[in-house]
Write a protein that holds these residues in place. Structure first.
Motif, PDB file in Angstrom:
ATOM      1  N   PHE A 168       2.276   3.485  -8.199  1.00 52.66           N
ATOM      2  CA  PHE A 168       1.856   4.428  -9.240  1.00 52.66           C
ATOM      3  C   PHE A 168       0.426   4.913  -9.091  1.00 52.66           C
ATOM      4  CE2 PHE A 168       4.678   1.113 -11.144  1.00 52.66           C
ATOM      5  CZ  PHE A 168       5.852   1.831 -11.023  1.00 52.66           C
ATOM      6  N   GLY A 169      -0.103   4.927  -7.874  1.00 52.13           N
ATOM      7  CA  GLY A 169      -1.479   5.345  -7.647  1.00 52.13           C
ATOM      8  C   GLY A 169      -2.421   4.157  -7.523  1.00 52.13           C
ATOM      9  N   MET A 170      -1.992   3.018  -8.072  1.00 51.44           N
ATOM     10  CA  MET A 170      -2.849   1.831  -8.116  1.00 51.44           C
ATOM     11  C   MET A 170      -2.938   1.134  -6.759  1.00 51.44           C
ATOM     12  SD  MET A 170      -2.283  -1.587  -8.385  1.00 51.44           S
ATOM     13  CE  MET A 170      -1.173  -2.430  -9.466  1.00 51.44           C
ATOM     14  N   SER A 178       0.828  -1.209   0.000  1.00 49.80           N
ATOM     15  CA  SER A 178       0.000   0.000   0.000  1.00 49.80           C
ATOM     16  C   SER A 178       0.859   1.254   0.000  1.00 49.80           C
ATOM     17  CB  SER A 178      -0.890   0.018   1.251  1.00 49.80           C
ATOM     18  OG  SER A 178      -1.564   1.241   1.379  1.00 49.80           O
ATOM     19  N   GLN A 179       0.351   2.299  -0.655  1.00 48.03           N
ATOM     20  CA  GLN A 179       0.978   3.621  -0.597  1.00 48.03           C
ATOM     21  C   GLN A 179       0.525   4.397   0.629  1.00 48.03           C
ATOM     22  OE1 GLN A 179      -0.363   3.891  -5.048  1.00 48.03           O
ATOM     23  NE2 GLN A 179       0.601   5.835  -4.535  1.00 48.03           N
ATOM     24  N   SER A 180      -0.559   3.943   1.251  1.00 44.77           N
ATOM     25  CA  SER A 180      -1.185   4.744   2.307  1.00 44.77           C
ATOM     26  C   SER A 180      -1.678   3.844   3.438  1.00 44.77           C
ATOM     27  CB  SER A 180      -2.338   5.561   1.731  1.00 44.77           C
ATOM     28  OG  SER A 180      -3.182   4.705   0.987  1.00 44.77           O
ATOM     29  N   LEU A 208       1.682   9.930  -2.335  1.00 48.80           N
ATOM     30  CA  LEU A 208       0.736  10.217  -3.400  1.00 48.80           C
ATOM     31  C   LEU A 208       1.080  11.558  -4.019  1.00 48.80           C
ATOM     32  CD1 LEU A 208      -2.148   9.768  -0.935  1.00 48.80           C
ATOM     33  CD2 LEU A 208      -2.073   8.334  -2.937  1.00 48.80           C
ATOM     34  N   ALA A 209       0.619  11.764  -5.243  1.00 49.48           N
ATOM     35  CA  ALA A 209       0.553  13.109  -5.813  1.00 49.48           C
ATOM     36  C   ALA A 209       1.878  13.867  -5.775  1.00 49.48           C
ATOM     37  CB  ALA A 209      -0.539  13.928  -5.096  1.00 49.48           C
ATOM     38  N   SER A 210       2.991  13.160  -5.860  1.00 51.54           N
ATOM     39  CA  SER A 210       4.304  13.820  -5.853  1.00 51.54           C
ATOM     40  C   SER A 210       4.552  14.614  -4.574  1.00 51.54           C
ATOM     41  CB  SER A 210       4.468  14.762  -7.066  1.00 51.54           C
ATOM     42  OG  SER A 210       4.310  14.070  -8.268  1.00 51.54           O
TER      43      SER A 210
HETATM   44  S1  SMO Z   1      -1.034   8.814  -9.237  1.00 52.00           S
HETATM   45 MO1  SMO Z   1      -0.190   9.102  -7.439  1.00 52.00          MO
HETATM   46  O1  SMO Z   1       0.132   7.694  -6.622  1.00 52.00           O
HETATM   47  O2  SMO Z   1      -1.100  10.313  -6.700  1.00 52.00           O
END
Ligand code: SMO
Length: 735
Positions: A238-240, A206-208, A507-509
């Protein structure tokens, strides 16, 4: 606001080698599938074969009798659960959260309808194939079409400029394919409800992880303190991997229901079917200008497919495509309308760039066409309209505040790099273009926690997670610089919902601009605490071991809020060659000038750019998800879906400028998405420059040989070159 000097000792600005790579490159990474819990069960999903239909019945009897099967769950078992949330970023929003397992109807091919839990992964898979779901098909809303109920909408209207002076108006009509984010590591989770009764520990790619904890606790009706999410090594996201998925909820529910540990790792086929997709937008846009090239009015209708359910950031691509559309240019007035549309396909969400690439593509193609109509070089139109450095901060007609930078200087440098290219003449069609882009990197807060232990050990916990970007290396440099210590002595914690206690994620750079600034703030706070305890200044390079022995443990727990949004930007030159007989496209060269403000590690920044460029090249040249009219996925494997390989990468010349952002403590701007934003726009403009002399007015991505060959053939055989064209020019003062 004092940006940190890039010359500061200990780290920021240095091209240090990634400390992560020894483990990752020698097979010693620890990904979700590497998490082994004794006695852990395995899960497999039964998925809908229909894009839309009514569930008549799900027969699990035969499957349940197979060896090793522990339990089979269907939608009714999970019907009492709560729902995940959708970030309400657009004013008109009708959320469409997922069902963890379908009840009543199915709304996409690949939607989970049942979950088999068994002693082994093979037993789970065998049993899943023995579950019979009877579904009465209903007509689907095509996933890559434009029709379907609107689920989200926002409009940006700045009163119309006086367009009586308009000398020309150009239009574009873009149909962008859906893309598969295709992280190297598929999704997966290990949900453990056995080891600590009453508690749930979930290892999740997970990114979050912090948001996953909040959402999972809410959905399962648990106290968030009883849920811990750990993101171990994550192989691309990559957001996914930013949102909780139906599969995550179903597996966590099963673990709780059984009081066991349950593991699920997606196959690549499941990722093509059921991971969130990206792009897919339709954009109808028009841009008018005065005879000297001054931009007057921009109008656009953006239609973004959402698929059959909405992840947390579902409306971000549509919103970004609208709010960023004017790009780095002054436009006197806008009329932009963006909507998200429900379809019977996989969910569409954020994917590297998330609306930024779509905005850059539309605006740069508009400028090229408008320049043609005005008989001006496209670079003249760009230069005339760049927001000047002296006008920063600048509020755009969509209400965004551009923080800092010299767009014209970046553009001129990229043009100069392009000029060094020797002209080639080998019978192929050549086209070149130099485009510009902007990259907003988020608003809001992020957390950091610095701990000085009594033995002098320094530990930095960051809310910004890692999916391969080199986060540990960057954190060590920021903290090393901030505390005056050797970066290699700093222990780094990320991807654990226990530390820091709250966070947003990667996220989002935003990880370096906001997450990095939180670390800077924590360094300052730790210094202040040390000086308070000792009652004296500690100097630039304090002896923290001595401080720890005198002052004891120190903890700096910081939630940092950015003052505004930091906007990375840049310019990209591209040369393409096209074989007119075969349609084969070669991206011969990219030159790139990016300004990401303060750069923590130039080597990491270069890696981010190159990775984004590779994905941008893939979008422009190769990648396309295809569904048939029944909503069946035709591109369900890498045999059918082309992602770029090393040989598809063009030579890239990278340079950078460094204009620190006034919007955050570190002065950093986003760079993670820059490559994916600039490359498709640059390649598209260069391809159109190459094909325009043949009468090809517009061609949508991806620029595959078949696609280009057909366009060339149509242009040659069709004297009415307007047919099949997706773009036009109106000379408003002509007959
Ligand atoms: S497309 Mo990014 O992980 O906000």
């Amino acid at each position: 606001m004092t940006p940190v000097s890039t010359a500061s000792s200990g780290g920021v600005g240095q091209a240090r080698l990634r400390v992560e790579d020894r483990a990752l490159l020698t097979g010693r990474g620890r990904f979700t599938d590497d998490i082994r819990i004794a006695g852990c069960l395995h899960a497999a999903f039964v998925r809908s074969p229909e894009a839309h239909g009514r569930i008549v019945g799900i027969d699990t009897a035969e499957a349940a009798a197979l060896p090793g099967v522990v339990r089979i769950f269907t939608g009714v078992d999970l019907a009492g659960l709560g729902r995940t949330s959708v970030n309400p970023l657009m004013p008109e929003l009708r959320p469409l959260p997922p069902e963890p397992l379908a009840t009543g109807t199915v709304s996409a091919v690949g939607q989970p309808v049942a979950l088999v839990v068994a002693e082994t992964a093979a037993a789970a898979l065998d049993a899943a194939e023995a579950v019979f779901a009877e579904i009465d098909p209903l007509p689907p809303i095509p996933p890559n079409g434009e029709a379907g109920p609107h689920r989200a909408r926002e409009a940006w209207n700045l009163p119309a400029a006086d367009t009586r002076n308009a000398a020309a108006r150009a239009t574009v009509s873009l149909r962008q394919p859906l893309l598969a984010p295709a992280a190297l590591e598929p999704r997966g989770l290990v949900a453990d409800a056995a080891t600590e009764p009453g508690r749930l520990t979930v290892w999740l790619g997970s990114q979050s992880p912090h948001r996953a904890r909040e959402e999972l606790a809410a959905v399962l009706g648990l106290d968030p303190d009883l849920v811990r999410i750990v993101a171990p090594d994550v192989g691309g996201a990559f957001g996914m991997k930013a949102s909780l998925y139906p599969e995550d909820i179903a597996v966590a529910f099963a673990a709780r229901a059984l009081g066991r540990c349950v593991k699920w790792i997606a196959t690549r086929s499941e990722e093509f079917l059921a991971a969130t997709q990206g792009r897919g937008q339709t954009v109808e846009a028009g841009l008018s200008a005065a005879a000297d090239g001054t931009l007057l009015h921009l109008d656009a209708a953006v239609r973004a497919p959402l698929g059959s359910w909405m992840p947390y950031s579902a409306v971000v691509p549509a919103r970004n495509a609208g709010r960023i559309l004017p790009g780095p240019y002054k436009v006197a007035s806008v009329e932009i309308d963006a909507a998200g549309i429900e379809t019977n396909g996989a969910a569409v969400g954020i994917y590297r760039g998330a609306g930024r690439p779509e905005a850059a593509l539309a605006m740069e193609l508009l400028i090229e066409r408008l320049a043609g109509a005005l008989d001006l070089p496209p670079e003249d139109v760009r230069r005339r309209n760049f927001v000047p450095a002296t006008d920063m901060p600048w509020t755009t007609p969509t209400g965004q505040t551009l923080d800092s930078g010299d767009y014209a200087a970046a553009y001129d440098r990229a043009k100069a790099l392009m000029a060094t290219q020797p002209p080639a003449d080998d019978g192929r069609l050549r086209g070149c273009a130099t485009v510009a882009y902007i990259e907003p990197s988020g608003l809001g807060w992020e957390t950091a926690r610095l701990t000085l232990s009594a033995d002098g050990t320094m530990t930095a916990a960051t809310g910004s997670t890692a999916q391969g970007q080199g986060r540990t290396t960057a954190v060590r440099q920021i903290v090393g610089g901030g505390l005056g210590v050797d970066p290699d002595t700093v222990a780094v914690v990320h991807g654990d919902s226990r530390a820091p206690a709250t966070a947003i994620g990667a996220l989002a750079s935003r990880s370096t601009p906001i997450g990095g600034s939180a670390l800077v703030a924590a360094c300052r706070d730790l210094r202040r605490q040390a000086e308070e305890r000792l009652g004296r200044p500690i100097g630039d390079r304090p002896d923290w071991t001595a401080i720890a022995s005198q002052a004891g443990d120190l903890v700096a727990d910081v939630t940092y809020s950015a003052e505004g949004e930091a906007w990375g930007y840049g310019a990209v030159g591209c040369t393409v060659a096209i074989d007119p007989e075969t349609g084969v496209l070669t991206v011969e060269r990219l030159v790139w000038l990016d300004d990401a403000g303060t750069v923590v590690n130039p080597m990491l920044a270069e890696g981010q750019l190159l990775g984004g460029i590779a994905q941008g090249v893939g979008e422009a040249v190769l990648e396309r998800i295809v569904y048939d009219a029944d909503g069946q996925l035709l591109t369900g494997s890498f045999m059918d879906y082309g992602i770029p390989r090393a040989g598809d990468m063009p030579p890239v010349t990278l340079e950078r400028m460094e204009t620190p952002s006034p919007a955050n403590l570190l002065g950093a701007k986003g760079i993670g998405e820059a490559g994916a934003i600039g490359a498709p726009a640059a390649i598209a403009c260069a391809v159109m420059a190459a094909l325009r002399p043949l009468g090809v007015k517009h061609l949508d991505m991806p620029y595959t040989p078949a696609h280009i060959w057909q366009a060339i053939r149509d242009a040659r055989t069709d004297t009415q070159t307007d047919s099949g064209s997706g773009a036009g020019i109106e000379h408003e003062q002509e007959e």
